[in-house]
Scaffold this motif. Sequence first.
Motif, mmCIF file in Angstrom:
data_model
loop_
_atom_site.group_PDB
_atom_site.id
_atom_site.type_symbol
_atom_site.label_atom_id
_atom_site.label_comp_id
_atom_site.label_asym_id
_atom_site.label_seq_id
_atom_site.Cartn_x
_atom_site.Cartn_y
_atom_site.Cartn_z
ATOM 1 N N ASN A 83 6.720 -9.298 -12.657
ATOM 2 C CA ASN A 83 7.938 -9.245 -13.467
ATOM 3 C C ASN A 83 7.717 -8.529 -14.797
ATOM 4 O OD1 ASN A 83 6.334 -11.609 -14.140
ATOM 5 N ND2 ASN A 83 7.987 -12.172 -15.517
ATOM 6 N N ASP A 84 6.476 -8.425 -15.268
ATOM 7 C CA ASP A 84 6.235 -7.818 -16.575
ATOM 8 C C ASP A 84 5.128 -6.762 -16.594
ATOM 9 O OD1 ASP A 84 4.187 -9.589 -16.078
ATOM 10 O OD2 ASP A 84 4.097 -10.356 -18.120
ATOM 11 N N VAL A 85 4.537 -6.477 -15.461
ATOM 12 C CA VAL A 85 3.443 -5.490 -15.431
ATOM 13 C C VAL A 85 3.318 -4.899 -14.023
ATOM 14 C CG1 VAL A 85 1.590 -7.146 -14.898
ATOM 15 C CG2 VAL A 85 1.045 -5.090 -16.163
ATOM 16 N N LEU A 86 2.930 -3.641 -13.978
ATOM 17 C CA LEU A 86 2.651 -2.967 -12.710
ATOM 18 C C LEU A 86 1.168 -2.651 -12.685
ATOM 19 C CD1 LEU A 86 3.442 -1.410 -10.096
ATOM 20 C CD2 LEU A 86 3.789 0.584 -11.555
ATOM 21 N N ILE A 87 0.480 -3.086 -11.640
ATOM 22 C CA ILE A 87 -0.947 -2.831 -11.503
ATOM 23 C C ILE A 87 -1.145 -1.938 -10.290
ATOM 24 C CG2 ILE A 87 -3.219 -3.847 -11.113
ATOM 25 C CD1 ILE A 87 -2.221 -6.343 -12.526
ATOM 26 N N ILE A 88 -1.808 -0.808 -10.518
ATOM 27 C CA ILE A 88 -2.112 0.135 -9.450
ATOM 28 C C ILE A 88 -3.608 0.046 -9.201
ATOM 29 C CG2 ILE A 88 -2.024 2.546 -8.720
ATOM 30 C CD1 ILE A 88 0.180 2.899 -10.910
ATOM 31 N N THR A 89 -3.992 -0.229 -7.969
ATOM 32 C CA THR A 89 -5.409 -0.406 -7.651
ATOM 33 C C THR A 89 -5.808 0.496 -6.499
ATOM 34 O OG1 THR A 89 -5.007 -2.184 -6.051
ATOM 35 C CG2 THR A 89 -5.302 -2.847 -8.338
ATOM 36 N N LYS A 90 -7.106 0.652 -6.328
ATOM 37 C CA LYS A 90 -7.618 1.282 -5.125
ATOM 38 C C LYS A 90 -8.833 0.500 -4.678
ATOM 39 C CE LYS A 90 -9.968 4.926 -7.705
ATOM 40 N NZ LYS A 90 -10.137 6.352 -7.856
ATOM 41 N N LYS A 91 -9.042 0.482 -3.385
ATOM 42 C CA LYS A 91 -10.138 -0.305 -2.821
ATOM 43 C C LYS A 91 -11.464 0.343 -3.153
ATOM 44 C CE LYS A 91 -7.602 -2.328 0.968
ATOM 45 N NZ LYS A 91 -7.489 -2.475 2.404
ATOM 46 N N LYS A 92 -12.444 -0.497 -3.390
ATOM 47 C CA LYS A 92 -13.802 0.011 -3.624
ATOM 48 C C LYS A 92 -14.429 0.358 -2.297
ATOM 49 C CE LYS A 92 -15.107 -2.182 -7.915
ATOM 50 N NZ LYS A 92 -16.081 -3.016 -8.575
ATOM 51 N N GLU B 200 0.846 -1.185 0.000
ATOM 52 C CA GLU B 200 0.000 0.000 0.000
ATOM 53 C C GLU B 200 0.888 1.245 0.000
ATOM 54 O OE1 GLU B 200 -4.102 1.393 2.181
ATOM 55 O OE2 GLU B 200 -2.785 -0.013 3.191
ATOM 56 N N LEU B 201 0.506 2.206 -0.815
ATOM 57 C CA LEU B 201 1.238 3.461 -0.896
ATOM 58 C C LEU B 201 0.259 4.624 -0.878
ATOM 59 C CD1 LEU B 201 3.810 2.604 -3.691
ATOM 60 C CD2 LEU B 201 4.294 2.864 -1.273
ATOM 61 N N THR B 202 0.744 5.777 -0.452
ATOM 62 C CA THR B 202 -0.068 6.991 -0.469
ATOM 63 C C THR B 202 0.360 7.844 -1.648
ATOM 64 O OG1 THR B 202 -0.229 6.939 1.938
ATOM 65 C CG2 THR B 202 -0.766 9.015 0.856
ATOM 66 N N LYS C 236 -4.699 26.028 -5.190
ATOM 67 C CA LYS C 236 -3.932 24.810 -5.429
ATOM 68 C C LYS C 236 -4.165 23.921 -4.211
ATOM 69 C CE LYS C 236 0.734 23.647 -6.890
ATOM 70 N NZ LYS C 236 2.076 24.170 -7.046
ATOM 71 N N ARG C 237 -4.660 22.707 -4.452
ATOM 72 C CA ARG C 237 -5.011 21.816 -3.350
ATOM 73 C C ARG C 237 -4.347 20.457 -3.555
ATOM 74 N NH1 ARG C 237 -11.053 20.154 -3.031
ATOM 75 N NH2 ARG C 237 -10.198 18.375 -4.095
ATOM 76 N N THR C 238 -3.826 19.885 -2.486
ATOM 77 C CA THR C 238 -3.218 18.558 -2.541
ATOM 78 C C THR C 238 -4.078 17.603 -1.725
ATOM 79 O OG1 THR C 238 -1.029 19.562 -2.690
ATOM 80 C CG2 THR C 238 -1.115 17.250 -2.094
ATOM 81 N N SER C 239 -4.419 16.489 -2.337
ATOM 82 C CA SER C 239 -5.191 15.471 -1.619
ATOM 83 C C SER C 239 -4.418 14.155 -1.608
ATOM 84 C CB SER C 239 -6.563 15.279 -2.271
ATOM 85 O OG SER C 239 -6.412 14.842 -3.598
ATOM 86 N N LYS C 240 -4.748 13.299 -0.656
ATOM 87 C CA LYS C 240 -4.087 12.000 -0.529
ATOM 88 C C LYS C 240 -5.024 10.903 -1.007
ATOM 89 C CE LYS C 240 -3.092 12.099 3.875
ATOM 90 N NZ LYS C 240 -2.502 11.772 5.173
ATOM 91 N N GLN C 241 -4.448 9.900 -1.660
ATOM 92 C CA GLN C 241 -5.190 8.716 -2.077
ATOM 93 C C GLN C 241 -4.406 7.483 -1.649
ATOM 94 O OE1 GLN C 241 -5.660 8.657 -6.318
ATOM 95 N NE2 GLN C 241 -7.818 9.139 -6.212
ATOM 96 N N GLN C 242 -5.093 6.521 -1.047
ATOM 97 C CA GLN C 242 -4.455 5.261 -0.691
ATOM 98 C C GLN C 242 -4.575 4.320 -1.893
ATOM 99 O OE1 GLN C 242 -2.842 6.591 2.142
ATOM 100 N NE2 GLN C 242 -2.683 4.393 2.342
ATOM 101 N N LEU C 243 -3.443 3.878 -2.391
ATOM 102 C CA LEU C 243 -3.395 2.973 -3.532
ATOM 103 C C LEU C 243 -2.676 1.692 -3.136
ATOM 104 C CD1 LEU C 243 -2.348 5.547 -6.269
ATOM 105 C CD2 LEU C 243 -4.649 4.678 -5.829
ATOM 106 N N TYR C 244 -2.997 0.620 -3.840
ATOM 107 C CA TYR C 244 -2.330 -0.657 -3.599
ATOM 108 C C TYR C 244 -1.655 -1.072 -4.898
ATOM 109 C CZ TYR C 244 -1.462 -4.816 -0.845
ATOM 110 O OH TYR C 244 -0.855 -5.798 -0.113
ATOM 111 N N PHE C 245 -0.356 -1.363 -4.824
ATOM 112 C CA PHE C 245 0.440 -1.696 -5.997
ATOM 113 C C PHE C 245 0.747 -3.188 -6.030
ATOM 114 C CE2 PHE C 245 0.987 2.753 -5.699
ATOM 115 C CZ PHE C 245 1.450 3.215 -6.921
ATOM 116 N N PHE C 246 0.693 -3.766 -7.212
ATOM 117 C CA PHE C 246 1.152 -5.126 -7.460
ATOM 118 C C PHE C 246 2.202 -5.029 -8.555
ATOM 119 C CE2 PHE C 246 -3.209 -5.586 -6.024
ATOM 120 C CZ PHE C 246 -3.091 -6.559 -5.043
#
Length: 139
Positions: free
Chosen positions: A130-139, A104-106, A117-127
């Motif tokens: 070896n050949d692909v990067l998948i960035i997800t977020k929880k529903k 999990e990354l922010t 100018k506003r900065t917001s945070k999102q919690q993302l989960y990375f997988f």
Amino acid sequence: TNPAFKEVLSRIESHEDCRNLPMISFLILPMQRVTRLPLLMDTICQKTPKDSAKYENCKQALKEVSKVRSPVLHLSRIFPAVTFPALQPFPLVSSSRWLVKRGELTAYVEDTGLFSKRTSKQQLYFFLFNDVLIITKKK
């Protein structure tokens, strides 16, 4: 849809070496073996006398087999949980793909408006595979 392929497949499946098993059973078999190996090794360890020299070898083999099984099971658990609403179905489970890292990354997202100018945070989960990067977020 290719009739020649269907004919060859049918001929191969009916060959005595295949014991009339369908092609899908040969595709699934390696996955089943990987998941059963730790159970087999654990049983062997339980039957091996603890004071035997073979016991330590058995424990080490169990540890190594469990390392192999873990990524395979992890992929099979991730696959049903990940949906790709904007994409075609993605074949996540593959014999040539393995999980390298996950976590999990922010992410800090900068929204620039006309006067602010506003900065917001999102919690993302990375997988990371070896050949692909998948960035997800929880529903």
